[in-house]
Design a protein around this motif. Structure first.
Motif, short mmCIF file in Angstrom:
data_model
loop_
_atom_site.label_atom_id
_atom_site.label_comp_id
_atom_site.label_asym_id
_atom_site.label_seq_id
_atom_site.Cartn_x
_atom_site.Cartn_y
_atom_site.Cartn_z
N LYS A 33 28.52 40.30 45.64
CA LYS A 33 28.21 40.58 44.27
C LYS A 33 28.47 41.80 43.83
O LYS A 33 28.73 42.08 42.70
CB LYS A 33 26.74 39.97 44.01
CG LYS A 33 26.25 40.27 42.70
CD LYS A 33 24.69 39.93 42.51
CE LYS A 33 24.30 40.35 41.14
NZ LYS A 33 22.97 40.38 40.91
N GLU A 37 30.70 43.23 40.81
CA GLU A 37 30.47 43.97 39.49
C GLU A 37 31.43 45.24 39.31
O GLU A 37 31.47 45.70 38.36
CB GLU A 37 29.04 44.35 39.69
CG GLU A 37 28.19 42.96 39.48
CD GLU A 37 26.61 43.03 39.76
OE1 GLU A 37 25.89 42.29 39.43
OE2 GLU A 37 26.39 44.14 40.46
N THR A 38 31.70 45.87 40.65
CA THR A 38 32.43 47.04 40.73
C THR A 38 33.73 46.90 39.99
O THR A 38 34.24 47.87 39.47
CB THR A 38 32.39 47.87 42.17
OG1 THR A 38 31.06 48.10 42.51
CG2 THR A 38 32.85 49.13 41.94
N ALA A 40 34.95 44.27 38.25
CA ALA A 40 35.06 43.36 37.27
C ALA A 40 35.48 43.90 35.95
O ALA A 40 35.13 45.11 35.67
CB ALA A 40 33.83 42.68 36.83
N VAL A 42 35.94 44.79 32.23
CA VAL A 42 35.31 44.97 30.93
C VAL A 42 36.10 45.21 29.74
O VAL A 42 36.76 46.39 29.78
CB VAL A 42 34.15 46.26 30.94
CG1 VAL A 42 33.20 46.40 29.97
CG2 VAL A 42 33.54 46.17 32.25
N GLY A 51 31.44 43.59 28.96
CA GLY A 51 30.50 43.48 30.13
C GLY A 51 29.70 42.38 30.39
O GLY A 51 28.94 42.23 31.21
N TYR A 53 30.94 39.32 31.49
CA TYR A 53 31.59 39.01 32.78
C TYR A 53 31.15 39.49 33.91
O TYR A 53 30.34 38.97 34.98
CB TYR A 53 33.09 39.05 33.02
CG TYR A 53 33.59 38.54 34.26
CD1 TYR A 53 33.87 37.30 34.13
CD2 TYR A 53 33.97 39.38 35.21
CE1 TYR A 53 34.51 36.70 35.43
CE2 TYR A 53 34.44 38.82 36.38
CZ TYR A 53 34.76 37.47 36.59
OH TYR A 53 35.20 37.18 37.84
N LYS A 54 30.84 40.95 33.94
CA LYS A 54 30.37 41.89 34.67
C LYS A 54 28.99 41.48 35.09
O LYS A 54 28.46 41.52 36.28
CB LYS A 54 30.52 43.28 34.45
CG LYS A 54 30.02 44.37 35.45
CD LYS A 54 30.47 45.62 35.00
CE LYS A 54 30.08 46.38 36.00
NZ LYS A 54 30.67 47.99 35.65
N ASN A 78 30.11 33.64 39.48
CA ASN A 78 30.01 34.01 37.81
C ASN A 78 29.82 33.04 37.00
O ASN A 78 30.26 31.73 36.96
CB ASN A 78 31.30 34.70 37.52
CG ASN A 78 31.34 35.79 36.38
OD1 ASN A 78 30.80 35.20 35.54
ND2 ASN A 78 31.30 36.79 36.69
N VAL A 98 38.93 38.52 40.68
CA VAL A 98 37.64 39.26 41.09
C VAL A 98 36.85 38.69 42.03
O VAL A 98 36.54 39.60 43.05
CB VAL A 98 36.76 39.28 39.91
CG1 VAL A 98 35.36 40.21 40.02
CG2 VAL A 98 37.69 40.13 38.46
#
Length: 108
Positions: A33, A37-38, A40, A42, A51, A53-54, A78, A98
């Motif tokens: 995760k 997030e890193t 993903a 934006v 943001g 999706y992130k 996600n 991702v």
């Protein structure tokens, strides 16, 4: 002469359902995760939900997973409605992969 190993199938089943295994799987899923997030994407200024999706990467777990519902499992997924298209792309948008890249990099 070495003793012959005889596995306890009941014991193996208990191990696969154990809280210890579930905790380790959740730890690995949280690493995935974090990586997702890193990396993903934006959206830019024109994106109505930059943001989203992130922020939609979640970790879930249970001790009743697997094909027979007899194992501990943890999932990093996600929940954004358009996550499929971010992951696999469309004819107009390239695939970002991702979750695939995060799973390859973040599991251990």
């Amino acid at each position: 002469m070495a003793a012959r190993f005889r596995p306890s199938h009941r014991g193996i089943g208990e191990l696969l359902r154990s809280e210890m295994i579930r905790r380790d799987l959740v730890r690995r899923a949280n690493r995935i995760k974090s990586t997702a997030e890193t990396i993903a994407p934006v959206g830019g200024p024109g994106d109505p939900h930059p943001g989203r999706y992130k922020a939609s990467v979640v970790v879930t777990s249970t001790t009743r997973g697997g094909r027979r519902r007899d194992r501990a499992v943890a999932y990093a997924t996600n929940t954004a409605p358009y996550a499929r298209w971010v992951e696999y792309g469309t004819e107009r948008v390239p695939a970002h992969h991702v979750m695939l890249r995060a799973a390859r990099a973040g599991g251990d």
